[in-house]
Design a protein around this motif. Structure first.
Motif, short mmCIF file in Angstrom:
data_model
loop_
_atom_site.label_atom_id
_atom_site.label_comp_id
_atom_site.label_asym_id
_atom_site.label_seq_id
_atom_site.Cartn_x
_atom_site.Cartn_y
_atom_site.Cartn_z
N TYR A 256 14.69 -5.48 -11.23
CA TYR A 256 14.26 -6.02 -9.94
C TYR A 256 14.01 -4.90 -8.94
CZ TYR A 256 16.01 -10.37 -11.98
OH TYR A 256 16.23 -11.44 -12.80
N ILE A 257 14.83 -3.87 -8.99
CA ILE A 257 14.66 -2.74 -8.08
C ILE A 257 13.35 -2.01 -8.36
CG2 ILE A 257 15.61 -0.50 -7.39
CD1 ILE A 257 18.39 -1.65 -7.99
N VAL A 258 13.06 -1.80 -9.63
CA VAL A 258 11.81 -1.13 -10.02
C VAL A 258 10.61 -1.96 -9.56
CG1 VAL A 258 10.37 -0.44 -11.97
CG2 VAL A 258 12.81 0.12 -11.95
N ILE A 259 10.69 -3.29 -9.76
CA ILE A 259 9.58 -4.17 -9.34
C ILE A 259 9.41 -4.12 -7.83
CG2 ILE A 259 8.83 -6.58 -9.19
CD1 ILE A 259 10.19 -7.06 -11.89
N LEU A 260 10.52 -4.14 -7.10
CA LEU A 260 10.46 -4.10 -5.63
C LEU A 260 9.81 -2.81 -5.15
CD1 LEU A 260 11.29 -5.57 -3.03
CD2 LEU A 260 13.46 -4.32 -3.11
N ILE A 261 10.20 -1.69 -5.75
CA ILE A 261 9.60 -0.40 -5.37
C ILE A 261 8.12 -0.37 -5.69
CG2 ILE A 261 9.61 2.08 -5.88
CD1 ILE A 261 12.62 1.87 -6.35
N ALA A 262 7.76 -0.91 -6.86
CA ALA A 262 6.35 -0.95 -7.26
C ALA A 262 5.52 -1.80 -6.30
CB ALA A 262 6.23 -1.49 -8.68
N VAL A 263 6.07 -2.95 -5.89
CA VAL A 263 5.37 -3.82 -4.94
C VAL A 263 5.19 -3.11 -3.60
CG1 VAL A 263 5.56 -5.95 -3.59
CG2 VAL A 263 6.08 -5.97 -6.04
N PHE A 264 6.25 -2.41 -3.16
CA PHE A 264 6.18 -1.70 -1.89
C PHE A 264 5.10 -0.62 -1.93
CE2 PHE A 264 7.43 2.04 0.59
CZ PHE A 264 7.46 1.49 1.86
N LEU A 265 5.08 0.17 -3.00
CA LEU A 265 4.11 1.24 -3.12
C LEU A 265 2.69 0.69 -3.21
CD1 LEU A 265 5.96 3.66 -5.59
CD2 LEU A 265 5.67 3.93 -3.12
N ALA A 266 2.53 -0.41 -3.94
CA ALA A 266 1.21 -1.03 -4.07
C ALA A 266 0.74 -1.56 -2.71
CB ALA A 266 1.26 -2.15 -5.09
N SER A 267 1.65 -2.18 -1.96
CA SER A 267 1.31 -2.71 -0.64
C SER A 267 0.90 -1.58 0.30
CB SER A 267 2.50 -3.48 -0.06
OG SER A 267 2.87 -4.55 -0.91
N PHE A 268 1.64 -0.48 0.23
CA PHE A 268 1.31 0.66 1.08
C PHE A 268 -0.06 1.22 0.73
CE2 PHE A 268 1.28 5.30 1.66
CZ PHE A 268 1.44 5.36 3.04
N PHE A 269 -0.36 1.29 -0.56
CA PHE A 269 -1.66 1.81 -0.99
C PHE A 269 -2.79 0.92 -0.50
CE2 PHE A 269 -5.12 1.96 -4.11
CZ PHE A 269 -5.45 3.31 -4.06
N LEU A 270 -2.61 -0.41 -0.62
CA LEU A 270 -3.66 -1.35 -0.20
C LEU A 270 -3.86 -1.33 1.31
CD1 LEU A 270 -2.79 -4.36 -2.54
CD2 LEU A 270 -4.72 -2.77 -2.77
N ALA A 271 -2.77 -1.04 2.05
CA ALA A 271 -2.85 -1.06 3.52
C ALA A 271 -3.00 0.33 4.10
CB ALA A 271 -1.60 -1.74 4.08
N ARG A 272 -3.37 1.30 3.28
CA ARG A 272 -3.38 2.70 3.72
C ARG A 272 -4.39 2.95 4.85
NH1 ARG A 272 -6.16 2.09 -0.90
NH2 ARG A 272 -8.19 3.14 -1.15
N ASP A 273 -5.44 2.10 4.95
CA ASP A 273 -6.44 2.29 5.99
C ASP A 273 -6.16 1.46 7.24
OD1 ASP A 273 -7.90 4.08 4.40
OD2 ASP A 273 -8.94 2.42 3.39
N ASN A 274 -5.05 0.71 7.21
CA ASN A 274 -4.67 -0.10 8.37
C ASN A 274 -4.30 0.80 9.55
OD1 ASN A 274 -2.17 -1.49 9.90
ND2 ASN A 274 -3.62 -3.08 9.25
N TYR A 275 -4.64 0.36 10.77
CA TYR A 275 -4.39 1.16 11.97
C TYR A 275 -2.91 1.48 12.14
CZ TYR A 275 -4.20 2.40 16.96
OH TYR A 275 -3.96 3.04 18.14
N VAL A 276 -2.05 0.46 11.96
CA VAL A 276 -0.61 0.66 12.13
C VAL A 276 -0.07 1.61 11.07
CG1 VAL A 276 1.64 -0.47 12.12
CG2 VAL A 276 -0.30 -1.59 13.22
N VAL A 277 -0.46 1.40 9.81
CA VAL A 277 0.02 2.27 8.74
C VAL A 277 -0.45 3.70 8.96
CG1 VAL A 277 -0.14 2.75 6.27
CG2 VAL A 277 0.15 0.40 7.07
N GLN A 278 -1.73 3.86 9.34
CA GLN A 278 -2.28 5.19 9.56
C GLN A 278 -1.53 5.95 10.65
OE1 GLN A 278 -5.18 7.15 8.54
NE2 GLN A 278 -4.89 5.97 6.68
N ASN A 279 -1.13 5.25 11.69
CA ASN A 279 -0.49 5.92 12.82
C ASN A 279 1.03 5.95 12.73
OD1 ASN A 279 -2.62 6.62 15.05
ND2 ASN A 279 -3.27 4.66 14.20
N VAL A 280 1.64 4.81 12.40
CA VAL A 280 3.10 4.74 12.37
C VAL A 280 3.67 5.50 11.18
CG1 VAL A 280 5.09 3.20 12.17
CG2 VAL A 280 3.17 2.57 13.64
#
Length: 419
Positions: A256-280
């Motif tokens: 479950y921990i590995v899946i959670l980390i994978a989901v987090f990293l995937a979400s970050f990658f997909l949102a990498r061009d988001n204004y908040v992600v880019q700045n924060v």
């Protein structure tokens, strides 16, 4: 110490003498250390070998600064002296805390127990909670509020901070010098509260509330180094304090921990061009007004490493780090250990690391709750120092090194029973 800058800026608007207000804390520390050494010698002589060994190594570290200064006589005097103070006051705090514990032990032996240790750490939490409440208040007040208390760039302290100087992305810094310093200052209290939440079931509501407050303010600093440092510190203290439970938990829930980390990293990658992600997260987007901080940091590391290789004996105190801003040649290493190597050479850095090793070893040998909190806090703050000049901040330095000095003597779990 977290309120020193605020009080200096504010009170000096009435009395003048801002430089005197800034310097008094270090002058006081110097005389307090000298007085404490004399008192320890008068009361105990040289009985505590470890105390005098640490004192001797600390004095050697100070002398090393003056030696490298003498080898580089052309460096500017005032920045060199200020850098020597910034670098060496870590061990001033350490000796003061250690000497205080020795003197308490000689006069009131019954106090050298877990009771006094618990009281000291409660004071730490009271102070950090006040700092957090002021930061929360600051977040809702007008962003120029501190200009009414003497804050200005001309007077040496910025009245507000924003991510990439964008007004819609303010950063909390309370009464400390800057958001990164506030974030680093909160690492130890957050580590303590996290470990205490698992330990004290009867007070979980209070501890949880304080932890939420500290965590919120840490987030509002938007200090990536402090946030990652806090995560690392909490993980370290939980592993040290609850190793068996943590191991069982990881074995049982690793998938479950590995899946959670994978989901987090995937979400970050997909949102990498988001204004908040880019700045924060990245602190820079395509419309950035300032140079990309990530690229700048890498460039600083490369340039500093090259300079150290070319002159491994050191360029002299004050030639790198925050103090170098006052010189004609600014060298921001964005790494405290690279700064020390640049200023006083590789031998100076090795001496600093050896002193840190001796302190951490002693704290770890306590094998009690507070010793583990201190070791974990050091791990988190050290991570921050790999990305910034964190130990140069007086509030962060005083908090950890004073406590470390006190805990070098106060009883741990094993010896508390006998006392």
């Amino acid at each position: 110490m977290p309120f020193h800058i605020f009080l200096s800026q504010w009170l000096s608007t009435y009395t003048g003498g801002l430089e005197v207000w800034k310097a008094w804390k270090d002058v006081l520390l110097f005389f307090a250390v000298v007085a404490s050494l004399l008192l320890v010698y008068i009361k105990n002589g040289f009985k505590d070998k470890f105390f005098w060994a640490i004192t001797g190594l600390s004095v050697l570290y100070v002398l090393f600064h003056f030696l490298i200064w003498a080898i580089n006589p052309d460096i500017e005097k005032n920045p060199a002296l200020l850098a020597t103070v910034y670098n060496c006051r870590l061990f001033g705090y350490l000796i003061l805390g250690f000497a205080t514990a020795l003197l308490v032990k000689s006069h009131v032996p019954s106090l050298t127990s877990q009771v006094l240790t618990k009281t000291i750490f409660k004071i730490v939490l009271v102070v950090s909670t006040i700092v957090c409440l002021l930061a929360l208040l600051q977040w809702f007040l007008p962003k120029d509020i501190l200009t009414h208390f003497g804050y200005s760039v001309e007077r040496g302290v910025k009245p507000n901070f924003f991510i990439d100087d964008k007004p819609d992305l303010p950063r909390a810094f309370s009464t400390l010098r800057d958001p990164n310093s506030l974030g680093a200052y909160l690492i130890l209290p957050i580590t303590l509260l996290s470990a205490a939440w698992f330990r004290l079931k009867s007070a979980r509501m209070l501890i949880g509330g304080l932890l939420a407050l500290h965590g919120l303010i840490l987030f509002l600093t938007f200090s990536r180094s402090a946030l990652l440092g806090a995560v690392l510190a909490v993980a370290t203290v939980l592993f040290l304090q609850y190793k068996a439970q943590a191991t069982r938990f990881l074995k049982k829930h690793w998938l479950y921990i590995v899946i959670l980390i994978a989901v987090f990293l995937a979400s970050f990658f997909l949102a990498r061009d988001n204004y908040v992600v880019q700045n924060v997260v990245l602190h820079a987007d395509e419309n950035t007004q300032l140079a990309d901080p990530n690229e700048k940091r890498i460039a600083f590391y490369q340039a500093t490493a090259k300079s150290i290789i070319n002159q491994p004996i050191g360029h002299g105190p004050g030639t790198a780090g925050l103090v170098s801003i006052q010189t004609d040649k600014v060298v921001l290493t964005e790494n405290y250990f690279l700064q020390i190597a640049y200023e006083i050479g590789l031998l100076g850095l090795l001496l600093l690391l050896y002193l840190m090793y001796k302190i951490l070893k002693r704290l770890y040998q306590r094998q009690d709750f507070y010793g583990r909190v201190m070791v974990a806090g050091f791990v988190g703050i050290t991570f921050s120092n790999l990305l910034l000049h964190t130990w140069s901040n007086e509030a962060v330095a005083a908090q950890w090194w004073l406590l470390a000095g006190v805990l070098l003597l106060l009883s741990g779990k094993k010896s508390a029973k006998s006392s």
